[in-house]
Each structure stands twice: as structure tokens, then as C-alpha cells.
Write an enzyme that holds these catalytic residues in place. Structure first.
Site, PDB file in Angstrom:
ATOM      1  N   ARG A 193       0.848  -1.193   0.000  1.00 13.85           N
ATOM      2  CA  ARG A 193       0.000   0.000   0.000  1.00 13.85           C
ATOM      3  C   ARG A 193       0.881   1.240   0.000  1.00 13.85           C
ATOM      4  NH1 ARG A 193      -3.436  -2.773  -1.612  1.00 13.85           N
ATOM      5  NH2 ARG A 193      -5.489  -3.219  -0.721  1.00 13.85           N
ATOM      6  N   HIS A 219      -0.776  -0.067  -9.977  1.00  6.98           N
ATOM      7  CA  HIS A 219      -1.464  -0.971  -9.053  1.00  6.98           C
ATOM      8  C   HIS A 219      -1.936  -2.254  -9.773  1.00  6.98           C
ATOM      9  CE1 HIS A 219      -3.716  -1.068  -4.965  1.00  6.98           C
ATOM     10  NE2 HIS A 219      -3.525  -2.295  -5.417  1.00  6.98           N
TER      11      HIS A 219
HETATM   12  C1  GLV Z   1      -5.040  -5.111  -4.193  1.00  6.12           C
HETATM   13  O1  GLV Z   1      -4.273  -4.250  -3.856  1.00  6.12           O
HETATM   14  C2  GLV Z   1      -5.780  -5.938  -3.278  1.00  6.12           C
HETATM   15  O2  GLV Z   1      -5.744  -5.654  -2.080  1.00  6.12           O
HETATM   16  O3  GLV Z   1      -6.413  -6.908  -3.715  1.00  6.12           O
END
Ligand code: GLV
Length: 297
Positions: free
Chosen positions: A212, A260
Site C-alpha cells: 500500500r 497498481h
Molecule cells: C489489491 O491491492 C488488493 O488488495 O487486492
């Protein structure tokens, strides 16, 4: 009773999920809007914005399609007594292992530098390091962290795992060439990589953040990169996503930016896993992968 599907989907993604979930749960009614709020007792959610689940008086189970549930836990509109299950999917764990291996390999063999050199038409060879000369620390030993440790180990790296239950993080940081972060985001791990911890890392080491954005104090990381304390950072996650167009990470020569995607939820397997948990709930069996709210994951 019915199931609410909620998340930041575009129309095609929503239709895809609905199709898969309806096929896996043919006896259930799935809706994407809480028009009849009293009829909804289960929510299947993909990192929804805060407040999406408020005003559902009969809500009894939340199944996340994301592995990380920090955003759901931070949503004060969700009654804390509603059980929350997170996504634990071997397909996601393997995707994460692939990304971590790619990042570590690219750093070990200087492929990140060769990519930059190509843009400058610069032909320059670097000394070739062996995998067993590279010490990697994997922070976070949940399902994903363990899959990453296994993959890196199988590829010959010297790997040490660390979880928040253990102390002595600074010693491990000081001994590592590459640090891969896979910790859950909790009050304990938020801001973990601040100027003090970055200074505790070995000079010239690399950071790979696949967890994160809030684990890292971005200004401190930029300062550490600019000072040469860190050689390179591979970042998949950011404080603000999408990463703003004017963010210095985009053009920083020592930063590799991913949008991401280190381990996206695999809709095929995740729909089946979510459906299995819904069925367990309906038949009174124990729901799998429940989040411990006090622990934060
Ligand atoms: C992605 O970051 C998730 O938490 O699935």
C-alpha cells in the site's frame, strides 16, 4: 434476500463480475444498486469508496474481492459487528510472486538501468551479479509474502522473511540489498518507510513496494533516492491513485511506476471463492478468511 455488488467498476467490469457471480450463485439475487435496502444481507465489494455500504440495516456479511481491506476497515459507516471476509486466492498469490520476481530480477541484473539507457541510446554494460549474491528481505508473511519468499528462494536469491510479530527490522534492513514490502496496512505499518527507516537500509539498496502507498512517506523516499541512499524504487501503490500526472515519481530516473497491477484480482477464481463463502454463510458454516478488525487484516 439479495446480494449487493459494489466497487469502482466500469460498466464492462461490472457486467463481467455479475455474469460470473450469477453463474456461481444461481439461486441468489444479485443487484448493483441498493434500491431495496431492506432486502440486502450480503455485500460483495471491490475496494468501494467510503459510505457505499451505509443504510443497509440487514447487512450480515461483507465479502471483499480485494486482498487488502484497509479501505473497508477505515470506513466508519460500516457497522463493526458485520463480519468481513477478504479475498485469499492462490491465483493472486502467484501473480504477486511473478511481479516480485520480475522486480527483484530487474534490479539484480540492472535491467531497470538498461531500460533507461535505451531511452538515451547509451551502450553501457554493468557487472553481472548472481542471484545468490543478492540478499532480499520480504516484509509481510501472509499468503502473498510466503508465495513471494518461495518464488525468490526457488530462483536462487538469499531470502529472509519478516512479519510485524518479529522485532529487529532495522538489522534486517541494514543487511538487505532489496526490500520487498507486502505488509498489510495497519496503524502499526502506516508510514513504516520514513526517513529513519530508509536511512537504516543498506546504502544503495532498493525498495519494492507492492502493498500500500501509505506504507511509505513519499517525500522521505524521494529524498533518500535523490541522496543516493536508495538506488531504485519499484512502486505499484501510492498515497493517491491514480498517481497524479504531476507527481515526481512519474519522471524520477530511480523510480519504476506500475499502476497498481502487481496482483489484480482474477475474476474467474475470485468469483468462485466469493460464491463459496456466500454458500457457507447461507448454510451456517464458518466463513473463510474473516478479517480480525483489531489486528487490521
Ligand atoms: C489489491 O491491492 C488488493 O488488495 O487486492
Amino acid at each position: 434476500m439479495s446480494i449487493l455488488l459494489a466497487g469502482e467498476f466500469d460498466a464492462a467490469e461490472r457486467a463481467h463480475w455479475l455474469g460470473l457471480l450469477r453463474a456461481a450463485l444461481p439461486d441468489e439475487t444479485l443487484v448493483t444498486e441498493p434500491t431495496d435496502a431492506d432486502s440486502i444481507d450480503i455485500a460483495i465489494v471491490a475496494n468501494p469508496p467510503a459510505g457505499v455500504l451505509q443504510g443497509l440495516p440487514k447487512l450480515r456479511l461483507i465479502q471483499s474481492l480485494w486482498a487488502g481491506v484497509d479501505r473497508l476497515l477505515a470506513d466508519t459507516s460500516i457497522p463493526p459487528e458485520v463480519p468481513l471476509a477478504r479475498m485469499v486466492d492462490p491465483a493472486m498469490n502467484e501473480a504477486m510472486a511473478e511481479t516480485a520476481l520480475w522486480a527483484v530480477l530487474s534490479l539484480q541484473r540492472d535491467f531497470v538501468d538498461y531500460a533507461a539507457q535505451q531511452r538515451e541510446r547509451r551502450w553501457q554494460q554493468h557487472p553481472q551479479r548472481r542471484a545468490d549474491e543478492v540478499q532480499v528481505a520480504v516484509l509481510g508473511l501472509g499468503q502473498m509474502g510466503r508465495a513471494v519468499v518461495r518464488r525468490l528462494d526457488a530462483n536462487g536469491y538469499r531470502v529472509a522473511g519478516w512479519s510485524t510479530r518479529e522485532g529487529r527490522l532495522d538489522e534486517l534492513l541494514a543487511a538487505s540489498d532489496i526490500v520487498v514490502n507486502l505488509l498489510p496496512l495497519t496503524p502499526i505499518t502506516r508510514g513504516l518507510f520514513d526517513s529513519r527507516r530508509l536511512a537504516a537500509m543498506r546504502r544503495g539498496a532498493c525498495l519494492v513496494n507492492l502493498a500500500r502507498g501509505a506504507h511509505v512517506v513519499e517525500a522521505d523516499l524521494l529524498a533518500a533516492l535523490d541522496a543516493g541512499q536508495l538506488r531504485h524504487a519499484v512502486l505499484d501503490v501510492f498515497h493517491s491513485e491514480p498517481l497524479p500526472a504531476d507527481h515526481p515519481f512519474w519522471s524520477h530516473p530511480r523510480v519504476t511506476v506500475l499502476p497498481h497491477v502487481a496482483a489484480q484480482t482474477d475474476a474467474r477464481s475470485a468469483a468462485a471463492l466469493a460464491a463459496a463463502n456466500v454458500k457457507r454463510w447461507r448454510t451456517g458454516e464458518a466463513v473463510a478468511n474473516l478479517v480480525d478488525r483489531a489486528r487490521g487484516y
